[in-house]
Design an enzyme around this catalytic site. Structure first.
Site, mmCIF file in Angstrom:
data_model
loop_
_atom_site.group_PDB
_atom_site.id
_atom_site.type_symbol
_atom_site.label_atom_id
_atom_site.label_comp_id
_atom_site.label_asym_id
_atom_site.label_seq_id
_atom_site.Cartn_x
_atom_site.Cartn_y
_atom_site.Cartn_z
ATOM 1 C CG ASP A 177 -0.691 2.938 3.828
ATOM 2 O OD1 ASP A 177 -0.920 1.781 3.422
ATOM 3 O OD2 ASP A 177 -1.406 3.520 4.657
ATOM 4 C CG HIS A 217 -4.126 0.264 3.914
ATOM 5 N ND1 HIS A 217 -3.500 1.348 4.475
ATOM 6 C CD2 HIS A 217 -5.113 -0.093 4.768
ATOM 7 C CE1 HIS A 217 -4.073 1.641 5.631
ATOM 8 N NE2 HIS A 217 -5.066 0.788 5.829
ATOM 9 C CG ASN A 256 -8.876 -0.209 12.948
ATOM 10 O OD1 ASN A 256 -9.272 0.935 13.095
ATOM 11 N ND2 ASN A 256 -8.361 -0.640 11.803
ATOM 12 C CB SER A 290 -6.685 2.897 7.752
ATOM 13 O OG SER A 290 -5.858 1.970 8.381
#
Length: 549
Positions: free
Chosen positions: A169, A216, A306, A371
């Protein structure tokens, strides 16, 4: 036959030759576009069979070697011209498995629909929340008895202890009060090939990247590994350790460095890889990196995306990967979650409470997106690996799928919403109660015409389970997709055992749309046996009457 156009990954939401001269890394590479690709203008990824082939590729292109991933036999080359043209110039070169431009069309994983930060947890006190939503200090509906049902698993001693989860990430905060105790002590920058062992130097690295755009990975890490310590929040697997791997800095570092980060994580003890990013398309090197993980028994989890659509995104769509959809407070799929036949299961992904990095004020925040359903799934996988370290990736996947609330398949939530309490009931029976092992399949393709026989390069190979019911949203029959390399080989790791129909080539879905079951020329069937492996795969040789691509 038409080749499948490779699309670089879109973010949600990517032994060295000691005698080679290493040019410096370019922190601001020039990007180019062509044939539905975005790539680093003058960088080519070459996968080679032997050193002589690599050196011939370097000579032919007038290239300079930048870096290697020895485990994947892949090198990153800097070329004087356009990378797309350069990669095509290597087609057919003996000893190369493939050449592709260094794909770089990935956006940082910031398309999660909602994020609300509250430093210090202000405004997040329990208030009217039911007592069964309080596990440490703050309310977490995602873990309560009506959702992930975490407490029965913990009461039986399933915390994920002994398991390390890599967070692939942007760089996660290893100093946050809810995460510091569970940091594995290593963090990795794949661009410079630097392993950090001190929290202070890792934090300085993040500050140098522009920390205001980096959060994130911290949210993701806390989904899995936030400590159960009476403060803040708790992760679903609160005794796991986490390894941060920075593939967004804050932008996507490219497929080569992502693959290097995946390999590093496997080599440094990760038993589970969480990937809360993805997009449309296919990258040879990234798939090979995940195959490396699966070959080494490492579980790979990916967020579905998404996109609001029924579509296959990668890496969630690669064979052997556990794809997670996002669910809401009613255990229904959220409106934004990507869905489809490839979905394994669902987990909370709407307004979940997670850790905010200290450089953005610390505390906690509410956030939504696949996520976060992904790392809840990775955490559930950690409960399995903690109890049964020898469980294979496919066994872990099926353990999760067979213990959901629903235990029935839909395209919206796969086999249903995860239930850690049900999972604990299975694990309490012992590791012999786990589902059967998965399969590894190898397909080799050749083309034949009036001029002779040619290697089946750039073919699309689909394995379609027998009995598939096209258009039935409750049909769980698996479909897997892979591309052949310049040897004509396509590999499928850790897939469901069973009998598959083989389809080769067909129209490119990225261009034409449509469903996987509509594609390809059927060329036969293969039986995938439980427990087949990379060393002893189930194999089929395919020869097609077709023109050379």
């Amino acid at each position: 036959m038409r080749k499948l156009w490779t699309l670089a990954l879109l973010g949600l939401l990517a032994a060295c030759n000691q005698n080679a001269i290493r040019p410096p890394q370019n922190p601001n590479p020039t990007l180019a576009s062509g044939e539905n690709l975005t790539y680093v203008q003058n960088e080519v990824v070459v996968a080679y069979q032997d050193e002589a082939a690599l050196q011939e590729a370097i000579r032919k292109l007038g290239a300079t070697e930048i870096a290697r991933i020895p485990e994947l036999r892949a090198a990153l080359l800097r070329v004087p011209g356009d990378a797309l043209k350069a990669s095509k110039a290597l087609k057919g070169l003996p000893g190369l498995r493939y050449a592709e431009p260094h794909l770089a069309m990935a956006l940082a994983p910031k398309d999660d629909p909602v994020v609300q930060r509250r430093a210090g947890g202000g405004g997040l006190a329990p208030l009217g929340n039911p007592p069964d939503q309080i596990f440490d200090q703050l309310p977490q509906y995602a873990l309560d008895p009506r959702h992930l049902n975490a407490r029965p698993a913990w009461d039986r001693g399933f915390f994920g202890e002994g398991v390390t989860v890599a967070i692939i990430d942007d760089p996660a905060d290893v100093t946050h009060p809810d995460l510091a105790a569970n940091w594995a002590g290593l963090a990795y920058d794949p661009v410079t090939n630097t392993t950090y062992t001190q929290a202070s130097t890792w934090t300085a690295f993040i500050q140098g990247l522009g920390a205001s755009n980096i959060y994130h990975g911290t949210f993701v890490a806390s989904t899995v590994s936030a400590a159960k310590d009476g403060q803040g929040i708790v992760g679903l697997a609160p005794r796991t350790k986490f390894l941060p791997v920075a593939i967004f800095q804050p932008n996507y570092v490219g497929d080569f460095y992502t693959a290097r980060g995946i390999v590093w994580a496997v080599n440094n003890g990760a038993q589970i890889l969480n990937n809360s990013w993805g997009g449309l398309g296919y990258g040879n090197l990234v798939k090979e990196a995940f195959d490396y993980a699966l070959t080494n028994g490492v579980v790979v989890v990916a967020s579905a995306g998404n996109s609001y659509k029924d579509e296959v995104r990668t890496p969630a769509g690669y064979p052997g990967i556990i794809a997670s959809a996002a669910a809401d407070g009613n255990r229904n799929k959220t409106n934004f979650s990507t869905y489809g036949r490839h979905i394994s299961s669902a987990a909370p992904g709407l307004d979940v409470l997670l850790a905010n990095p200290t450089w953005l004020g610390g505390g906690y925040g509410l956030i939504s997106g696949t996520s976060f359903s992904g790392p809840y799934t990775a955490a559930a996988a950690a409960l399995v690996k903690g109890a049964c370290p020898g469980a294979t990736p496919y066994q872990v996947r099926r353990a999760l799928e067979t213990t959901t609330w629903e235990q029935t398949f839909t395209r919206e939530k796969g086999w249903g919403h995860l239930n850690a309490g049900n999972l604990a009931n299975l694990l309490a029976q012992g590791c012999s109660a786990l589902p059967q092992k998965g399969s590894v399949v190898r397909i080799k393709v050749e083309y034949q015409n009036e001029r002779g026989v040619f290697t089946g390069v750039l073919a699309d190979v689909i394995l379609r389970g027998q009995g598939l019911r096209p258009g039935d949203p409750t049909d769980p029959t698996p479909i897997y997709w892979a591309k052949t390399d310049q040897n004509g080989e396509a590999w499928f790791y850790e897939i469901a055992p069973g009998t598959y129909e083989i389809y080769v080539a067909g129209p490119d879905l990225a261009v034409t749309g449509g469903m996987p079951e509509d594609r390809g020329t059927r060329v036969g069937t293969i039986v995938a046996r439980p427990g087949s492996s990379a060393g002893q795969p189930d194999f089929m040789y395919v020869r097609l009457l077709a023109r050379e691509p």
